[in-house]
Design an enzyme around this catalytic site. Structure first.
Site, mmCIF file in Angstrom:
data_model
loop_
_atom_site.group_PDB
_atom_site.id
_atom_site.type_symbol
_atom_site.label_atom_id
_atom_site.label_comp_id
_atom_site.label_asym_id
_atom_site.label_seq_id
_atom_site.Cartn_x
_atom_site.Cartn_y
_atom_site.Cartn_z
ATOM 1 N N GLU A 1 -64.446 18.596 -14.347
ATOM 2 C CA GLU A 1 -63.585 19.253 -12.900
ATOM 3 C C GLU A 1 -64.916 20.417 -12.732
ATOM 4 O O GLU A 1 -64.760 20.831 -11.408
ATOM 5 C CB GLU A 1 -62.332 19.604 -13.241
ATOM 6 C CG GLU A 1 -61.781 18.420 -12.828
ATOM 7 C CD GLU A 1 -60.292 18.787 -13.224
ATOM 8 O OE1 GLU A 1 -60.082 18.831 -14.136
ATOM 9 O OE2 GLU A 1 -59.020 18.490 -12.805
ATOM 10 N N GLU B 1 -57.501 11.710 -18.207
ATOM 11 C CA GLU B 1 -56.250 13.134 -17.516
ATOM 12 C C GLU B 1 -55.434 11.611 -17.668
ATOM 13 O O GLU B 1 -54.136 11.906 -18.891
ATOM 14 C CB GLU B 1 -55.906 13.771 -17.023
ATOM 15 C CG GLU B 1 -56.720 15.008 -17.291
ATOM 16 C CD GLU B 1 -58.588 14.843 -16.638
ATOM 17 O OE1 GLU B 1 -58.825 13.674 -16.372
ATOM 18 O OE2 GLU B 1 -58.564 15.755 -16.613
ATOM 19 N N GLY C 1 -61.180 18.244 -17.672
ATOM 20 C CA GLY C 1 -61.886 19.504 -17.132
ATOM 21 C C GLY C 1 -63.317 20.090 -17.295
ATOM 22 O O GLY C 1 -63.439 20.642 -16.378
ATOM 23 N N ALA D 1 -60.066 20.038 -21.161
ATOM 24 C CA ALA D 1 -59.215 21.200 -21.038
ATOM 25 C C ALA D 1 -59.025 21.269 -22.898
ATOM 26 O O ALA D 1 -59.347 20.060 -23.428
ATOM 27 C CB ALA D 1 -57.857 21.189 -20.293
HETATM 28 C C1 3H9 Z 1 -57.911 18.232 -19.235
HETATM 29 O O1 3H9 Z 1 -59.279 18.293 -19.396
HETATM 30 C C2 3H9 Z 1 -56.786 18.196 -18.332
HETATM 31 C C3 3H9 Z 1 -57.156 19.477 -16.825
HETATM 32 O O2 3H9 Z 1 -57.679 17.815 -16.154
HETATM 33 C C4 3H9 Z 1 -56.714 20.233 -16.660
HETATM 34 C C5 3H9 Z 1 -56.556 21.111 -17.897
HETATM 35 C C6 3H9 Z 1 -55.536 22.350 -16.153
HETATM 36 N N1 3H9 Z 1 -59.213 19.319 -26.574
HETATM 37 O O3 3H9 Z 1 -62.590 11.716 -30.963
HETATM 38 P P1 3H9 Z 1 -63.374 12.801 -31.343
HETATM 39 C C7 3H9 Z 1 -60.363 17.671 -30.716
HETATM 40 S S1 3H9 Z 1 -57.092 17.580 -20.255
HETATM 41 C C8 3H9 Z 1 -59.030 19.470 -27.806
HETATM 42 O O4 3H9 Z 1 -62.863 12.663 -33.344
HETATM 43 P P2 3H9 Z 1 -65.264 11.588 -30.935
HETATM 44 C C9 3H9 Z 1 -60.258 15.706 -32.030
HETATM 45 O O5 3H9 Z 1 -59.218 15.714 -32.109
HETATM 46 C C10 3H9 Z 1 -58.823 16.672 -21.413
HETATM 47 N N2 3H9 Z 1 -59.683 18.923 -29.372
HETATM 48 O O6 3H9 Z 1 -64.697 12.490 -31.634
HETATM 49 C C11 3H9 Z 1 -60.907 15.659 -32.672
HETATM 50 O O7 3H9 Z 1 -60.400 17.196 -33.823
HETATM 51 P P3 3H9 Z 1 -60.315 16.646 -35.082
HETATM 52 C C12 3H9 Z 1 -59.013 15.448 -21.025
HETATM 53 C C13 3H9 Z 1 -60.317 17.884 -28.980
HETATM 54 O O8 3H9 Z 1 -66.813 11.158 -31.409
HETATM 55 C C14 3H9 Z 1 -63.013 16.443 -32.417
HETATM 56 O O9 3H9 Z 1 -62.637 17.362 -31.688
HETATM 57 N N3 3H9 Z 1 -60.627 15.364 -21.718
HETATM 58 C C15 3H9 Z 1 -60.250 18.021 -26.803
HETATM 59 O O10 3H9 Z 1 -65.282 9.944 -31.162
HETATM 60 C C16 3H9 Z 1 -63.325 15.220 -32.162
HETATM 61 O O11 3H9 Z 1 -62.925 14.598 -31.238
HETATM 62 C C17 3H9 Z 1 -59.822 14.283 -22.596
HETATM 63 O O12 3H9 Z 1 -58.728 13.294 -22.631
HETATM 64 C C18 3H9 Z 1 -60.257 18.482 -26.460
HETATM 65 N N4 3H9 Z 1 -60.225 17.932 -25.134
HETATM 66 O O13 3H9 Z 1 -65.113 12.224 -29.518
HETATM 67 C C19 3H9 Z 1 -61.135 13.896 -23.215
HETATM 68 N N5 3H9 Z 1 -61.440 16.835 -27.575
HETATM 69 O O14 3H9 Z 1 -62.205 16.933 -35.986
HETATM 70 C C20 3H9 Z 1 -61.096 13.281 -25.283
HETATM 71 C C21 3H9 Z 1 -61.513 16.157 -28.490
HETATM 72 O O15 3H9 Z 1 -59.658 17.555 -35.769
HETATM 73 N N6 3H9 Z 1 -61.131 13.558 -26.438
HETATM 74 N N7 3H9 Z 1 -60.368 17.326 -29.930
HETATM 75 O O16 3H9 Z 1 -59.671 15.320 -35.303
HETATM 76 C C22 3H9 Z 1 -62.427 12.623 -26.337
HETATM 77 O O17 3H9 Z 1 -61.880 11.237 -25.305
HETATM 78 C C23 3H9 Z 1 -63.300 12.147 -26.843
HETATM 79 O O18 3H9 Z 1 -62.840 13.286 -28.652
HETATM 80 C C24 3H9 Z 1 -64.575 12.980 -26.942
HETATM 81 C C25 3H9 Z 1 -65.305 12.898 -28.271
HETATM 82 C C26 3H9 Z 1 -65.088 11.067 -26.588
HETATM 83 C C27 3H9 Z 1 -64.278 14.408 -27.041
#
Ligand code: 3H9
Length: 692
Positions: A105, A125, A102, A63
């Site tokens: 999911e 999450e 998500g 998400a």
């Molecule tokens: C969910 O899914 C809820 C559902 O169960 C239910 C819904 C109803 N959204 O980390 P990085 C941005 S909750 C928005 O620097 P990396 C991040 O801010 C979600 N933005 O790169 C950054 O922006 P900026 C569950 C996001 O290579 C840019 O992308 N998922 C999101 O070190 C690059 O990210 C998570 O918790 C997002 N979901 O790591 C996963 N994700 O460049 C969260 C990233 O402006 N994400 N951004 O600073 C991560 O774990 C890492 O970002 C990932 C990449 C491994 C993907």
């Protein structure tokens, strides 16, 4: 803007691709695009099988977290997933890179999953103070069993493609998209899900819910989400899918609105923001760092060497004598041996890492090092001497860093003829474990040197925060102000056990006095002695008890007694009447009438000292932003993530209320409580630290 979701045909296979850089987050446009392309595909009679994949770095990071503070926009992710689950065409997810939250999911609502090598699947999450809210807690246990689901959902850990194949999370591994498309055709011909998939609750004969709940209560004290995750998986063992999904939706909405989740979402973005240095663009060229060197193989130096070797670097460690070097190398080896004994790494890995570390007593061995980190004892003359020698030996372009925690980085830099190559890398102890790295920018540090170290820190698994030069930088300066307040409180009437209980009940990993015992009361005493001449004698001196403890040999845990007493071999702090008597005697000598101090006062005085000092650091430009200060406290000082950090907590409390408290303390306790001008300015303007 290009379409975030596309449909391409490969003969009878329709390929739906999410392409929404940087991480294919499932924002409103992507959700709408997925539904639209699904409809297009189902309306195309020539498409027999649907494959869903992600372009770029991964399938999807889940998400869009930035949407959580806004009203939900249709279509909801749950609706999109339900549409894929009910699709008239067989569906297959082809997962490369990451499928998180998500994103996973969505893949769980799709009939089959194929992983590419290196794919990482997770429901993280819980780290955002949430539970998976689009079916993850209900579909995952049905797919891989309640035990494995419980582990993934409560830990948020990433499962690699091979393990995902082994536990049934993916059905096959493919090397590339062509192979995935061919495999998708085969899988699709195997048929649909059994009819009872949705109706039957998942079997849970071995699911250790109680044991998990007990463990979470201890390990994730103060975090509501892990317990809700456990309850959600339990619901999957009791309820049909439809009811389980409704239960999960409600719990997700509750958690999303909780202050803990809001704080953890703030932390997510604050961590990423911390990597940015104001005035230095992302495309600043960086220097190559492959060979690192460390001066000093004491506790800190060997911890730094371990951390570098863990990250795959060749590292040379230097000591002043063969004996000291042997002790340092033995310390490094013993830490790897302990990791081996605990099953944290296998023998081959232990050998590989150990082989990356070499030792020398001759600094000439540093001639080709790209980065040298000095970690000798905290003495300006000793440090300047090291830097003078490094200046003569190191190649042009080498980065010279000091691990000082208190000394003036500019004065150290001026010992060399190349101050632009010098900066501070303040690791926290144990350096191979603690995630925080204060990167100290000297007055002359070159932009590319700073950019290199910020990037390098990320590569070695640290969270770098850029700070300016001052006594104690950001973390220790704030920490000292908090400790000093705790010491004043005991002279006025509190006891160490009360203060520590208040702080840990509030969520701090350790109390102020327990930390002093861990660090050793002799350490602070020595620093105070060294600075005695410079002390402002007109200010109250709250260290009298601390000094007496140190002089009495009560050096903390290592001595079996300090602020507390410790049974042999135990780290459990036991209140000691001897210390209480010493405290009461000091109050008498200083003619302080001891009084009952309420827990609330203890908490506010400890927290607002941090905040007032933080405001000064912001004003002085030592800290770039309030959220950086928060990241320092979360990652270096055991501040609870579910509170966001001291500055975030102050914003949530309301700066006008914080200022009112500080003004009252100022009137009662004097200069150390003078409100920081920035705090006053913000409070009076109705603004927050987050606005600075
Ligand atoms: C969910 O899914 C809820 C559902 O169960 C239910 C819904 C109803 N959204 O980390 P990085 C941005 S909750 C928005 O620097 P990396 C991040 O801010 C979600 N933005 O790169 C950054 O922006 P900026 C569950 C996001 O290579 C840019 O992308 N998922 C999101 O070190 C690059 O990210 C998570 O918790 C997002 N979901 O790591 C996963 N994700 O460049 C969260 C990233 O402006 N994400 N951004 O600073 C991560 O774990 C890492 O970002 C990932 C990449 C491994 C993907």
């Amino acid at each position: 803007m290009s379409d975030p979701v596309t449909l391409t045909r490969y003969d009878d296979v329709g390929l739906i691709t999410i392409q929404s850089p940087p991480v294919n987050a499932l924002g409103q446009a992507v959700r709408a695009g997925l539904l639209a392309r699904l409809k297009d595909a189902c309306n195309d009679p020539s498409i027999a099988v649907l494959v869903v994949t992600g372009a770029g770095r991964g399938f999807s990071a889940g998400a869009d977290i930035t949407e959580f503070d806004k009203p939900p926009q249709s279509p909801l992710l749950g609706e999109v997933i339900a549409a894929f689950e009910a699709s008239a065409r067989p569906t297959v997810a082809a997962i490369g890179g990451f499928a998180l939250g998500g994103g996973l999911e969505l893949a769980l609502g799709i009939r089959y999953r194929i992983g590419f090598p290196g794919a990482r699947l997770a429901l993280p999450e819980v780290n955002l103070g949430l539970l998976p809210g689009s079916g993850g807690t209900q579909r995952l246990p049905r797919l891989i069993g309640a035990d494995a689901a419980l582990d993934m959902i409560t830990s948020g850990r990433h499962v690699m493609a091979d393990d995902a194949l082994a536990n049934g999370l993916v059905d096959a591994i493919a090397d590339d998209l062509d192979e995935a498309i061919a495999l998708a055709r085969e899988l699709a011909s195997a048929g649909e899900r059994p009819a009872d998939w949705a109706e039957a609750p998942v079997a849970a004969s071995n699911a250790p819910f109680e044991a998990y709940a007990e463990r979470m209560k201890r390990r994730r004290r103060g975090f509501p989400a892990p317990m809700r995750c456990i309850e959600a998986v339990r619901a999957a063992t009791r309820l049909p899918l439809k009811e389980g999904l409704a239960w999960e939706r409600k719990a997700f909405a509750e958690l999303k609105a909780s202050p803990e989740s809001k704080a953890q979402r703030y932390v997510f973005f604050a961590e990423r923001e911390a990597a940015r240095v104001k005035g230095i663009s992302r495309d600043t060229p960086t220097r190559q760092v492959t060979h690192a060197a460390v001066v000093g193989a004491g506790t800190m130096g060997s911890g730094i060497a371990l951390c570098l070797a863990d990250a795959g670097l060749q590292v040379t460690v230097m000591e002043s004598s063969e004996a000291a070097l042997a002790r340092g190398l033995a310390r490094i080896e013993s830490i790897y041996d302990a990791a081996l004994a605990k099953g944290r790494m296998d023998k081959a890995e232990r050998d590989r890492r150990l082989a990356r570390v070499s030792g020398t007593v001759d600094m000439a061995a540093f001639a080709n090092a790209d980065l040298v980190i000095e970690a000798v004892f905290e003495d300006m003359a000793a440090k300047r001497n090291v830097f003078q020698r490094l200046d003569k030996i190191c190649k042009t372009g080498a980065i010279l860093a000091t691990n000082t925690s208190t000394l003036d980085v500019n004065a150290i830099a001026m010992a060399t003829g190349r101050p632009e190559d010098v900066l501070g890398m303040h690791f926290f102890s144990p350096a191979n474990v603690m995630r925080l790295l204060e990167v100290v920018r000297g007055a002359q540090t070159a932009d590319d040197v700073l950019a290199t170290v910020m990037r390098f820190a990320g590569q070695i698994g640290k969270l770098p925060v850029c700070v300016g030069v001052c006594d104690g930088f950001v973390g220790n300066r704030m920490f000292m102000s908090r400790n000093q307040e705790a010491l004043s409180l005991i002279e006025e009437g509190a006891l160490p056990s009360q203060i520590d209980r208040v702080l840990t009940d509030w969520g701090m990993a350790m109390g102020a006095f327990a930390v002093m015992d861990l660090a050793g009361t002799d350490v602070g005493w020595r620093i105070r002695r060294a600075r005695e001449a410079k002390r402002d004698k007109r200010e109250p001196y709250p260290f009298t008890v601390a000094d007496r403890l140190a002089l009495a040999g009560r050096h903390g845990q290592k001595a079996g007694k300090g602020w507390y007493r410790y049974e042999p071999g135990s780290r459990t702090a036991i209140e000691d009447p001897e210390v209480t008597a010493m405290i009461e005697a000091v109050s008498r000598e200083k003619r302080i009438q001891r009084r009952e101090i309420g827990d609330d006062e203890v908490l506010r005085r400890c927290l607002w000292q941090l905040v007032n000092t933080g405001a000064l650091l912001l004003e002085e430009g030592i800290a770039q932003r309030a959220s950086d200060i928060d990241m320092i406290f979360l990652n270096g000082y055991g501040f609870p993530a579910f509170r966001g950090g001291p500055m975030y907590h102050a914003d949530q409390t309301g700066l006008d209320r914080v200022l009112a408290d500080i003004e009252a303390f100022h009137a009662l306790h004097g200069e150390r409580w003078r409100p920081a001008p920035l705090l006053r300015h913000l409070a009076e303007a109705g603004r927050d630290f987050a606005d600075v």
